[in-house]
Scaffold this motif. Structure first.
Motif, PDB file in Angstrom:
ATOM      1  N   PRO A 162      -9.958 -31.063  -7.122  1.00  0.00           N
ATOM      2  CA  PRO A 162     -10.696 -30.068  -7.918  1.00  0.00           C
ATOM      3  C   PRO A 162     -11.742 -30.671  -8.851  1.00  0.00           C
ATOM      4  O   PRO A 162     -12.645 -29.960  -9.306  1.00  0.00           O
ATOM      5  CB  PRO A 162      -9.594 -29.363  -8.722  1.00  0.00           C
ATOM      6  CG  PRO A 162      -8.351 -29.557  -7.924  1.00  0.00           C
ATOM      7  CD  PRO A 162      -8.493 -30.921  -7.334  1.00  0.00           C
ATOM      8  N   LYS A 165     -14.743 -30.243  -6.935  1.00  0.00           N
ATOM      9  CA  LYS A 165     -14.870 -28.953  -6.243  1.00  0.00           C
ATOM     10  C   LYS A 165     -14.782 -27.796  -7.235  1.00  0.00           C
ATOM     11  O   LYS A 165     -15.725 -27.513  -7.961  1.00  0.00           O
ATOM     12  CB  LYS A 165     -13.804 -28.831  -5.155  1.00  0.00           C
ATOM     13  CG  LYS A 165     -13.903 -29.875  -4.033  1.00  0.00           C
ATOM     14  CD  LYS A 165     -12.824 -29.652  -2.997  1.00  0.00           C
ATOM     15  CE  LYS A 165     -12.929 -30.608  -1.814  1.00  0.00           C
ATOM     16  NZ  LYS A 165     -12.593 -32.005  -2.185  1.00  0.00           N
ATOM     17  N   GLU A 166     -13.631 -27.128  -7.296  1.00  0.00           N
ATOM     18  CA  GLU A 166     -13.528 -25.850  -7.988  1.00  0.00           C
ATOM     19  C   GLU A 166     -13.826 -25.892  -9.488  1.00  0.00           C
ATOM     20  O   GLU A 166     -14.334 -24.917 -10.045  1.00  0.00           O
ATOM     21  CB  GLU A 166     -12.129 -25.241  -7.786  1.00  0.00           C
ATOM     22  CG  GLU A 166     -11.805 -24.863  -6.353  1.00  0.00           C
ATOM     23  CD  GLU A 166     -11.038 -25.960  -5.620  1.00  0.00           C
ATOM     24  OE1 GLU A 166     -10.295 -25.618  -4.695  1.00  0.00           O
ATOM     25  OE2 GLU A 166     -11.205 -27.145  -5.989  1.00  0.00           O
ATOM     26  N   SER A 170     -16.206 -22.978 -12.270  1.00  0.00           N
ATOM     27  CA  SER A 170     -15.521 -22.134 -13.239  1.00  0.00           C
ATOM     28  C   SER A 170     -16.525 -21.540 -14.219  1.00  0.00           C
ATOM     29  O   SER A 170     -17.481 -22.193 -14.636  1.00  0.00           O
ATOM     30  CB  SER A 170     -14.472 -22.949 -13.998  1.00  0.00           C
ATOM     31  OG  SER A 170     -13.912 -22.193 -15.041  1.00  0.00           O
ATOM     32  N   LYS A 182     -10.152 -21.563 -11.214  1.00  0.00           N
ATOM     33  CA  LYS A 182      -9.875 -20.542 -10.218  1.00  0.00           C
ATOM     34  C   LYS A 182     -10.142 -21.117  -8.827  1.00  0.00           C
ATOM     35  O   LYS A 182     -11.193 -21.695  -8.579  1.00  0.00           O
ATOM     36  CB  LYS A 182     -10.738 -19.311 -10.446  1.00  0.00           C
ATOM     37  CG  LYS A 182     -10.321 -18.487 -11.643  1.00  0.00           C
ATOM     38  CD  LYS A 182     -11.152 -17.217 -11.749  1.00  0.00           C
ATOM     39  CE  LYS A 182     -10.703 -16.365 -12.940  1.00  0.00           C
ATOM     40  NZ  LYS A 182     -11.508 -15.132 -13.058  1.00  0.00           N
ATOM     41  N   GLN A 183      -9.163 -20.965  -7.953  1.00  0.00           N
ATOM     42  CA  GLN A 183      -9.351 -21.386  -6.571  1.00  0.00           C
ATOM     43  C   GLN A 183     -10.343 -20.439  -5.910  1.00  0.00           C
ATOM     44  O   GLN A 183     -10.724 -19.409  -6.457  1.00  0.00           O
ATOM     45  CB  GLN A 183      -8.005 -21.375  -5.839  1.00  0.00           C
ATOM     46  CG  GLN A 183      -6.993 -22.298  -6.493  1.00  0.00           C
ATOM     47  CD  GLN A 183      -5.590 -22.103  -5.961  1.00  0.00           C
ATOM     48  OE1 GLN A 183      -4.698 -22.836  -6.340  1.00  0.00           O
ATOM     49  NE2 GLN A 183      -5.371 -21.131  -5.115  1.00  0.00           N
ATOM     50  N   TRP A 184     -10.771 -20.811  -4.708  1.00  0.00           N
ATOM     51  CA  TRP A 184     -11.727 -19.965  -4.012  1.00  0.00           C
ATOM     52  C   TRP A 184     -11.168 -18.555  -3.821  1.00  0.00           C
ATOM     53  O   TRP A 184     -11.918 -17.588  -3.709  1.00  0.00           O
ATOM     54  CB  TRP A 184     -12.081 -20.549  -2.647  1.00  0.00           C
ATOM     55  CG  TRP A 184     -12.669 -21.921  -2.619  1.00  0.00           C
ATOM     56  CD1 TRP A 184     -12.403 -22.893  -1.701  1.00  0.00           C
ATOM     57  CD2 TRP A 184     -13.647 -22.488  -3.500  1.00  0.00           C
ATOM     58  NE1 TRP A 184     -13.130 -24.026  -1.971  1.00  0.00           N
ATOM     59  CE2 TRP A 184     -13.908 -23.807  -3.069  1.00  0.00           C
ATOM     60  CE3 TRP A 184     -14.320 -22.024  -4.639  1.00  0.00           C
ATOM     61  CZ2 TRP A 184     -14.820 -24.650  -3.715  1.00  0.00           C
ATOM     62  CZ3 TRP A 184     -15.211 -22.869  -5.279  1.00  0.00           C
ATOM     63  CH2 TRP A 184     -15.462 -24.151  -4.819  1.00  0.00           C
ATOM     64  N   PRO A 476     -17.909 -22.559  -1.931  1.00  0.00           N
ATOM     65  CA  PRO A 476     -16.908 -21.647  -1.367  1.00  0.00           C
ATOM     66  C   PRO A 476     -17.235 -21.129   0.023  1.00  0.00           C
ATOM     67  O   PRO A 476     -16.413 -20.456   0.640  1.00  0.00           O
ATOM     68  CB  PRO A 476     -16.895 -20.492  -2.380  1.00  0.00           C
ATOM     69  CG  PRO A 476     -18.251 -20.502  -2.989  1.00  0.00           C
ATOM     70  CD  PRO A 476     -18.678 -21.931  -3.034  1.00  0.00           C
ATOM     71  N   LYS A 506     -13.236 -19.956   1.072  1.00  0.00           N
ATOM     72  CA  LYS A 506     -12.730 -18.892   0.202  1.00  0.00           C
ATOM     73  C   LYS A 506     -11.768 -17.989   0.955  1.00  0.00           C
ATOM     74  O   LYS A 506     -10.672 -17.666   0.481  1.00  0.00           O
ATOM     75  CB  LYS A 506     -13.889 -18.083  -0.368  1.00  0.00           C
ATOM     76  CG  LYS A 506     -13.453 -16.960  -1.297  1.00  0.00           C
ATOM     77  CD  LYS A 506     -14.656 -16.228  -1.864  1.00  0.00           C
ATOM     78  CE  LYS A 506     -14.202 -15.097  -2.799  1.00  0.00           C
ATOM     79  NZ  LYS A 506     -15.366 -14.370  -3.364  1.00  0.00           N
ATOM     80  N   THR A 509      -8.377 -19.756   1.729  1.00  0.00           N
ATOM     81  CA  THR A 509      -7.432 -19.830   0.615  1.00  0.00           C
ATOM     82  C   THR A 509      -6.847 -18.462   0.293  1.00  0.00           C
ATOM     83  O   THR A 509      -5.712 -18.350  -0.146  1.00  0.00           O
ATOM     84  CB  THR A 509      -8.104 -20.407  -0.643  1.00  0.00           C
ATOM     85  OG1 THR A 509      -9.254 -19.624  -0.974  1.00  0.00           O
ATOM     86  CG2 THR A 509      -8.528 -21.842  -0.409  1.00  0.00           C
ATOM     87  N   GLY A 515      -5.215 -23.388  -2.789  1.00  0.00           N
ATOM     88  CA  GLY A 515      -6.539 -23.994  -2.773  1.00  0.00           C
ATOM     89  C   GLY A 515      -6.509 -25.417  -2.269  1.00  0.00           C
ATOM     90  O   GLY A 515      -7.515 -25.956  -1.856  1.00  0.00           O
TER      91      GLY A 515
END
Length: 600
Positions: A162, A165-166, A170, A182-184, A476, A506, A509, A515
């Motif tokens: 992460p 990535k994610e 955010s 927050k995940q995808w 995503p 997205k 997941t 995720g």
């Protein structure tokens, strides 16, 4: 002339009147309550008014060296050493437990409590994914196990993916503090595997009733004594063990031209690997106007997309440069690398291909990057994403073998380097029964190799046969999963189809509920690669420009040794079986049907 007898006559009254009891040890050094006496006057030795802080006229120190007649030598220091005396008095006065009068005894601070055990049945060196997976595996097989993890980072074990990535996507302004994202699929989670309450404090590990996992943060193991079964930390503390796991991971590589460029360039360069690097780069992205990423691999491309997306809401200029002709050019076939490069550009990134860095310097408030073809790029900050160097510093003291081709500690099929030492994660160079000796630097490998090493530390004796997967997301909407040897220098066959709304990271997941895709990825059974009898539409071959989703096969001697699933998810068991079977296939278009890429 002073004689021992005369000296004793002079010193005896002083010795008798002293309120401090002294004794001499075997080496003749006076000890005061088992502590060494400083070569400074004690409070009762003041020549001023009792209770005052007057200067001393005479200092005496008795040493245990024998002199003629059985007396003691005495050394006299001159009155003029006021500076040292005053310095010592000031130090005494500043102690937390200082007393009101110098004639009172000085309180000796209590010994610092031991912060960690002197022995750990299971000692895990490194605080990353592999160590945590091993600790969890050990506890599963040995519920009363006492496991100590030692990490030089200040953080508890956390997942690294992460960070590139994610977390960057955010909308929470406090994400650098909370490290929750927050995940995808919209679900929120922390990068930490477990909260602090999951762990036992290191000082309680030896006495807690049912064992547990303790983490000693901010400590580095610098030496291993494999015969004595103990390690030495950077502060010279020793900890013994019964069984030990080395999961030291790796250190980001840097370009030599940057290392030689001087301090002004170095402090404007980020080597991205840890939580601190994410926090630092996040701040840089908000405070500067230009960031240049050197490297076109997984990490460089992920960060380029992440920062490019952020630049849409700011004046940040994001540049990515690399020596290949396209993004991830060492992994993807050229046509797909070109497509990916176009995708990264669409995210607001200025991509400079075939860029070989010749020199880096700092001029007029800017970092100047000169390329070998004469091009010059001026920027505020550099992110060097040019690979990872396995951490094998312990090899020398431990007498462990480092692989000359792939780096990392060479281990056997059970991930053992010695009879009671295992290695897992990025630092392990293992033998793959299908693909030969390898070293893998991905999350899934860290999870699975750490888990297996933990099992073997408890006596399982299992070989490492797992074909680990890895994945990369360019935001995503575009992502891929890969397994085996994926090298663009190998012959490839790609089969593609038109993507739908569900063919994105997205959507994947949302379907799996996780995720981190290797958390849901299993060793699930897969049917043999035989074509389905259900009629399928003809595959879209690689000559097409629409690479919405598909499968890329990498071949060596006509046998599939690697597979990339491009926007195709939850099919990894099928890919794993194809590589495990190691068979030649006359028509890979038929094999591609096993991945259901033509299903809507």
């Amino acid at each position: 002339m002073w004689t021992c007898k005369n000296l004793w006559k002079k010193l005896a009254p002083l010795a008798r009147s002293s309120s401090t009891l002294c004794r001499q040890n075997a080496r003749g050094v006076l000890l005061n309550n088992e502590r060494r006496l400083p070569l400074v006057p004690q409070a009762h030795m003041s020549s001023g008014t009792p209770g005052s802080r007057g200067d001393n006229n005479l200092y005496y120190l008795l040493v245990g060296a024998t002199c003629v007649g059985g007396g003691f030598y005495a050394y006299r220091t001159i009155k003029g050493d006021k500076e040292r005396y005053q310095e010592r008095i000031n130090e005494i006065a500043s102690r937390p437990n200082k007393v009101g009068s110098v004639s009172e005894p000085i309180a000796v601070p209590a010994p610092t409590p031991v912060e960690f055990p002197s022995h750990a049945p299971y000692l895990l060196i490194g605080g990353g994914t592999a160590s945590f997976a091993a600790a969890r595996s050990i506890r599963a097989r040995d519920p009363g196990a006492r496991v100590l993890i030692i990490t030089d980072e200040p953080d508890l074990p956390y997942m690294r993916p992460p960070l590139s990535k994610e977390l960057w996507f955010s909308d929470d302004p406090s994400v650098v503090d909370t490290l929750r994202f927050k995940q995808w699929n919209g679900k929120e989670r922390s990068i930490y595997f477990q909260p602090p309450s999951f762990y036992v404090s290191p000082q309680d590990l030896e006495k807690v009733e049912n064992g547990g996992v303790a983490v000693l943060t901010g400590k580095k193991v610098v030496h291993m004594d494999v015969r004595g079964n103990k390690v030495t930390l950077s502060d010279d503390t020793e900890i013994s063990y019964d069984k030990c796991l080395i999961a030291t991971g790796g250190i980001p590589r840097n370009l030599q031209v940057i290392e030689r460029a001087g301090e002004e360039v170095t402090k404007r360069t980020t080597l991205f690997r840890k939580v601190e690097d994410f926090k630092a780069l996040d701040k840089v992205s908000r405070d500067t106007k230009s960031i240049t990423i050197i490297g076109g691999g997984f990490l460089g491309s992920e960060l380029a997309c992440a920062l490019g997306r952020r630049s849409a809401d700011s004046d940040l200029e994001v540049i990515q440069m690399f020596p290949e002709k396209g993004n991830m050019g060492k992994v993807l076939p050229e046509y797909l690398s070109n497509w990916t490069t176009a995708k990264v550009k669409s995210e607001g990134v200025a991509v400079i291909t075939e860029a070989l860095v010749k020199a880096v310097s700092f001029k007029d408030g800017k970092v100047e990057i000169k390329l070998k073809d004469g091009r010059v790029v001026k920027t505020d900050h550099i992110v060097a994403a040019v690979g990872l160097e396995p951490s094998v510093e312990l090899a020398k003291s431990a007498g462990l073998e480092v692989d000359s081709d792939f780096g990392g500690f060479r281990v056997n099929a059970e991930l053992q380097a010695r009879s009671n030492i295992w290695v897992a994660g990025d630092a392990a160079c293992f033998y793959d029964i299908r693909l030969g000796r390898r070293r893998v630097e991905h999350h899934d490998h860290a999870v699975v190799s750490g888990r297996l090493a933990g099992e073997n530390m408890t006596g399982a004796n299992k070989p490492y046969w797992h074909q680990s997967m890895f994945w990369s997301d360019l935001g995503p909407d575009v992502g891929y999963e890969a397994i085996g040897i994926v090298d663009s220098s190998l012959p490839t066959v790609g089969v593609f189809a038109k993507a739908t709304a569900k063919d994105t990271p997205k959507a994947a997941t949302e379907k799996s509920g996780t995720g981190i895709r290797s958390e849901s990825e299993t060793e699930g059974t897969a049917s043999s690669p035989v074509a389905s009898s259900t009629p399928e539409p003809p595959p879209v071959l690689e000559q097409k420009d629409n690479y919405g989703k598909g499968v890329i096969f990498y071949l060596r001697d006509k046998v599939v040794v690697g597979i990339i699933l491009w926007n195709v998810f939850n099919r990894m068991p099928v890919a794993r079986k194809i590589i495990k079977d190691g068979e030649e296939h006359a028509d890979l278009n038929e094999v591609a049907k096993l991945f259901n890429i033509h299903d809507d």
